[in-house]
Design an enzyme around this catalytic site. Structure first.
Site, PDB file in Angstrom:
ATOM      1  N   HIS A  72      45.845  39.367  38.044  1.00  0.00           N
ATOM      2  CA  HIS A  72      46.518  40.521  38.664  1.00  0.00           C
ATOM      3  C   HIS A  72      45.442  41.442  39.208  1.00  0.00           C
ATOM      4  CE1 HIS A  72      49.190  43.751  39.577  1.00  0.00           C
ATOM      5  NE2 HIS A  72      48.596  44.561  38.723  1.00  0.00           N
ATOM      6  N   ASP A  74      44.681  44.619  41.271  1.00  0.00           N
ATOM      7  CA  ASP A  74      45.144  45.875  41.862  1.00  0.00           C
ATOM      8  C   ASP A  74      44.375  46.179  43.134  1.00  0.00           C
ATOM      9  OD1 ASP A  74      47.129  46.977  40.008  1.00  0.00           O
ATOM     10  OD2 ASP A  74      45.479  47.003  38.569  1.00  0.00           O
ATOM     11  N   ASP A 196      53.756  44.217  37.711  1.00  0.00           N
ATOM     12  CA  ASP A 196      53.182  45.474  37.222  1.00  0.00           C
ATOM     13  C   ASP A 196      53.898  46.741  37.644  1.00  0.00           C
ATOM     14  OD1 ASP A 196      51.369  46.970  35.756  1.00  0.00           O
ATOM     15  OD2 ASP A 196      49.882  47.057  37.339  1.00  0.00           O
ATOM     16  N   HIS A 447      51.151  49.618  44.143  1.00  0.00           N
ATOM     17  CA  HIS A 447      51.812  50.372  43.066  1.00  0.00           C
ATOM     18  C   HIS A 447      50.899  51.350  42.334  1.00  0.00           C
ATOM     19  CE1 HIS A 447      50.464  46.488  41.246  1.00  0.00           C
ATOM     20  NE2 HIS A 447      50.100  47.270  40.242  1.00  0.00           N
TER      21      HIS A 447
END
Length: 1026
Positions: A72, A74, A196, A447
């Protein structure tokens, strides 16, 4: 953002609230060289095409555990996008995406059964363009084999609360187009993957369904909701994501991942983790293989009991993991071999395999079960008692506004690039380009970006990317306006009109104002420009003088010129402004209207009894032909609103308050922070019980200027012909010298009997009913009566008693609620002194030039409930896509000598109907445009007229700047032809749904059903200058 799998902020491995340090003492192994594994790659079994055909074989009579290797990544959070990609500043967080992808590809080549999932195209596309042709060929074959699978495929994994649906569609389109252009159908993601984001919106699911996704996986779920779902075996179900679109158009199979998105406890084999590797040498004193196998078998069976099929999924990865992919894959290889060996040795009924989200979904679909249906959303999200993630709905309001303004500007840029054709990209002002702003806007949907939940230096970098994207769009606009107007001017863009700064208008004796309207209908727009202390003459495109006025701003003594501009659909009007020599300025000074008094309501418990204030001869009132607003002469506060057209009167009091941010108490140590909203008491405090007021009244505007304190003021404004009241608020710098973090709200109190109900939009589109202290699918144990009732408000919130409706439109995403009947509150700003322990590691304490001082607008509409949708739908569209002002000194040279300049232009031969919104008009290729048309009313929403009815358009000669020579309809993200697209079919427990049919495309008859968006790729031929 890091995952936090445990309700109380504890975790063994992962990101937010992690107990282990980001840096690791273990040395990173260098990535394995790609070409040295080419022989292994070539020896891998050949398969036909990526998709479900490439999925691994399962065992039908066993519990199949699908291991999903993933990372994951970001797109900004604790580090900037570039710092994450290149692996810079690892003292902040050890993360380097380029090394992750290098290492993963090498490890996949080493063993043909291995699989991996990747998501964020902002990173992958950058890495891809840095690879050699040989490496790209290797990766293409991995994708073709289905061993490197893309999930989601957007530029980022977007937030679902603070994002507007138009921007979501744009960023998904950008990422999916990269995959389509690079890998063809082999690279098309089959599943959406939002592991997430902090709560999940119904509109997001609807958009995913319309993009053609077969299923949706997410990680974060309210802790109470998750317990109920596990007990009821409803961790997987069909999400019916639209009340207007006919099923299964917006139906989406949805699966809640069992462990958020982390590996199971004790099974994290990354350099960032501290779990023991598998030691399978019985001679070693560290031997643990048997123990880990027993642990895994129990874990699989325990997890499987909460799901309905003989398949379960385990996410094997987390934030920025797999920088040394060999560590992960070597241990997973051993795990698979050792666990499956138990089938022969001990009759185990557990089968473990490398898999992907799509392959797991495929097995669920083949089970042919009937699934329960969800029709609401997953807001608000809490990961424990007193821990509601509702603060980020408002966090960093300046960045949220900049993002929304940039969306507006990007659509203008896209439209003019489409209308002007190639001349927009290369012209007298240089190379114009919409791509940088398109990519920057896509990054902002991440996000941890528009959500306001990054570190301060990362938020600054997000703003830098937007600013850099505006510049080539300004060149494009200059080229396009010169081409379409026939005149080359020195164009000027005023970026600081919200603070009454525009050098050209303030220093020039004469100038031109080009007003571009991005809507499909004509608009009348009040232009406001700061000017010098003179009198001005304003002329419209035909040369006729138009009414204008100069108003003095009480707070700054700045003069602002006002005039109403009429602008055609998808076009511009050019107005000329000339200083009148020899005339003394006649600017309207504000009239002071102030009497200090503390006689207003003492607390919200007295609201009802004090709402009805009798009119007085000293009353302060502003009024146009549709709206009247009355203010209490003693307090200076708004107390009454009338809709004169519909003969409605509503006592309504509006004031500003602040919640004292909690720093933790005996009930919980949880503090308010960038993510979490937690006031230390239920009742907010007044900023001031009265306001000093000044009145401005001219023929073009009526304003009441309210000053509540040194850091809070507001202008309540009415323009002629407008059916809404405008409240322009200014908040900041929020004082924190008293040691109290503050969360500032604007609250409207009325006597409406609303029975605990209020309504908010979902990503600016469909409307959802909210009820205080209630969740539709489980019995709520409410631990935070304020924060636990906050919802994301992307564009509007309203209350109604069934007869009257009070609607408030916002100019950015905010948190909002109705905490007592007849009340609406919206959080406009927050400044905090404590971190909320979700990984950011710094308080939300913006300083100079980074959002300390914020200005925004609320538009208030009072209507009959039956007709209210018409007002708020059409006004919200105007708010989102406001006209773009471009200034010029005038006296430019002709674009073509043989072509006369024009001062007005429309890109449409006829206006669009009121219920049709031109969502997208953008260049797609050298002679191709992307076109999206949207029905912007919900089914049954317009209860009086016909705006909720289907509407049919003829596209053949709709546009004036080009001719459509060919038209193809696609899915929402434009990566599949609609006629060829198909999705997996699911059986909901509400009964079977009919597979949608796609009639032959007829450009002369394009019908839109309520809330339907139709997407087209149009081959075009641009008109020659004439």
């Amino acid at each position: 953002m890091g995952a936090d799998a445990r309700p109380l902020g504890e975790r063994a491995a992962g990101g937010r609230g992690a107990a282990w340090p980001w840096t690791s003492s273990g040395a990173l192994c260098p990535p394995l060289p790609l070409l040295s594994f080419l022989f292994l790659f070539l020896a891998a079994p050949s398969v036909r095409a990526a998709g479900y055909e490439t999925c691994p074989t399962v065992k039908p009579n066993m519990l199949n555990v699908h291991l999903v290797a993933h990372t994951h990544d970001d797109v900004g959070w604790l580090k900037t996008v570039d710092q994450y990609f290149y692996g810079i500043h690892n003292r902040i967080q050890h993360a380097g995406v380029q090394y992750i992808l290098d290492s993963v590809i090498s490890s996949l080549l080493a063993e043909p059964t291995r699989r991996f999932v990747y998501v964020e195209m902002a990173f992958f596309s950058r890495w891809w363009h840095q690879q050699t042709n040989a490496t790209q060929d290797v990766v293409r074959d991995l994708v073709r084999q289905g061993r490197l699978e893309f999930a989601n495929g957007g530029w980022v994994m977007n937030d679902e609360a603070a994002t507007h649906y138009g921007a979501i569609i744009d960023q998904m389109t950008l990422g999916l187009r990269f995959l389509e252009d690079t890998f063809g159908n082999d690279g098309r993601p089959r599943v959406a993957w939002h592991i997430d984001p902090f709560g999940h919106s119904r509109e997001q699911a609807s958009l995913f369904a319309q993009m053609g996704f077969d299923g949706f996986f997410f990680g974060r779920l309210d802790y109470q909701d998750k317990l109920v779902r596990k007990m009821n075996l409803e961790m997987e179900q069909v999400w019916r994501a639209s009340a207007s679109l006919k099923p299964p158009t917006a139906d989406l199979f949805t699966s809640v991942l069992p462990n958020m998105y982390n590996p199971p406890e004790n099974l994290c084999w990354d350099v960032l983790c501290a779990d023991k590797p598998i030691v399978d040498d019985r001679r070693s004193p560290e031997y643990n293989a048997e123990e880990l196998v027993d642990y895994f078998l129990k874990l699989a069976k325990d997890q499987g009991q909460f799901y309905r099929t003989n398949h379960t999924v385990m996410t094997m990865g987390s934030d920025f993991q797999y920088e040394n992919a060999n560590m992960w894959f070597k241990n997973l290889d051993k795990l698979i071999q050792l666990v499956n060996a138990q089938q022969q040795a001990n009759g185990s009924r557990v089968n473990v395999l490398y898999s992907t989200p799509a392959c797991y979904l495929w097995e669920l679909n083949k089970a042919k079960l009937t699934w329960s249906v969800k029709q609401d959303d997953f807001f608000p999200y809490a990961d424990g008692p007193h821990m509601f993630w509702t603060g980020y709905f408002t966090s960093r309001p300046a960045l949220k506004r900049y993002e929304r303004l940039s969306y507006n500007f990007l659509q203008v840029c896209n439209q003019l690039e489409a209308l002007a054709g190639p001349a927009a990209n290369m012209g007298p002002y240089g190379a114009g380009d919409s791509a940088p702003l398109n990519e920057a806007m896509a990054v902002l949907q991440h996000h941890d970006a528009v959500s306001g939940t990054s570190k301060q230096h990362v938020a600054d970098d997000y703003a830098r990317q937007l600013a850099a994207g505006w510049k080539p769009c300004e060149v494009l606009l200059s080229n396009a306006l010169a081409r379409l107007s026939g005149s080359k001017e020195v164009f000027s863009f005023c970026h600081n009109l919200n603070t009454s700064l525009c050098p050209l208008s303030q220093t020039s004796k004469s100038f031109q104002v080009i007003v571009y309207n991005p809507l499909g209908r004509k608009v009348n727009w009040m232009v406001r420009l700061p000017v010098s202390k003179h009198v001005f003459l304003v002329k419209d495109p035909s040369g006729a003088v138009v009414p204008s006025d100069v108003v003095t701003m009480p707070s700054s003594n700045v003069q602002e010129l006002l005039f109403s501009a009429s602008v055609p659909a998808l076009g511009f009007s050019i107005y000329s402004v000339t200083q009148v020599p020899g005339w003394s300025p006649r600017a309207h000074p504000p009239e002071p209207r102030f009497r200090k008094s503390l006689s207003w309501i003492k607390s919200s418990s007295h609201v009802k009894s004090s709402l009805h204030v009798k009119p007085s001869s000293r009353d302060l009132t502003i009024q146009n032909e549709y709206i009247s607003a009355r203010f209490d002469p003693d307090t200076g506060l708004l107390v009454e609103m009338k809709n004169l057209e519909q003969d409605l009167l509503l006592p309504v009091r509006q004031a500003f308050y602040w919640y004292n941010a909690s720093t933790g108490n005996k009930l919980s140590s949880q503090a308010s922070g960038a993510y979490i909203f937690r006031p230390n008491r239920q009742e907010p405090l007044f900023i001031s019980r009265w306001a000093q007021t000044r009145l401005v009244k001219t023929a073009l505007v009526q304003e009441v200027h309210q000053n509540f304190s040194a850091w809070c003021s507001q202008v309540v404004r009415l323009y002629p012909g407008k059916r809404h009241l405008e409240l322009e608020w200014t908040v900041g710098p929020i004082p924190v010298g008293d040691g109290w973090g503050k969360e500032v709200i604007s609250r409207f109190d009325t006597a409406l009997e609303t029975k605990g109900l209020f309504f908010t939009d979902s990503n600016g589109r469909e409307i959802l009913e909210r009820r205080r202290d209630y969740r539709p699918t489980w019995k709520l144990n409410q631990t935070e009566p304020v924060a636990g009732n906050y919802y994301p408000v992307n564009s509007r919130i309203y209350i109604t008693d069934g007869n009257m409706q009070l609607t408030v439109l916002t100019d950015r995403s905010q948190g909002g609620s109705s905490l007592s009947d007849g009340s609406i509150e919206l959080m406009v700003h927050r400044r905090l002194l404590r971190d909320d322990d979700r990984g950011v590691g710094e308080p939300l304490l913006e300083t100079e030039n980074t959002g300390l001082w914020v200005r925004g607008r609320h538009l208030v509409l009072l209507d009959k409930a039956r007709t209210a949708a018409v007002g708020h739908r059409l006004q919200a569209e105007k708010e989102l896509l406001a006209p773009q002002l471009v200034l010029a000194r005038g006296g430019g040279t002709p674009y073509h000598l043989e072509v006369s300049p024009r001062k007005q232009f429309s890109g449409l031969r006829r206006e669009l109907p009121p219920n049709v919104h031109l969502l997208t008009l953008a260049r797609w290729g050298p002679e191709m445009l992307l076109l999206r048309l949207e029905h912007q009313f919900a089914l049954g929403e317009d209860m009086v007229g016909n705006l909720s009815s289907p509407v049919t358009l003829d596209l053949r000669d709709l546009f004036s700047a080009f001719t459509i020579t060919d038209l193809q309809e696609t899915t929402l993200a434009a990566n599949q032809l609609r006629a060829r697209a198909s999705r997996l079919q699911w059986t909901p427990n509400t009964g079977p749904t009919r597979k949608p049919s796609h009639p032959r495309l007829d450009p002369a008859s394009i019908t839109l059903q309520p809330m339907e968006i139709r997407t087209f790729l149009a081959s075009v031929q641009w008109e020659e200058e004439s």
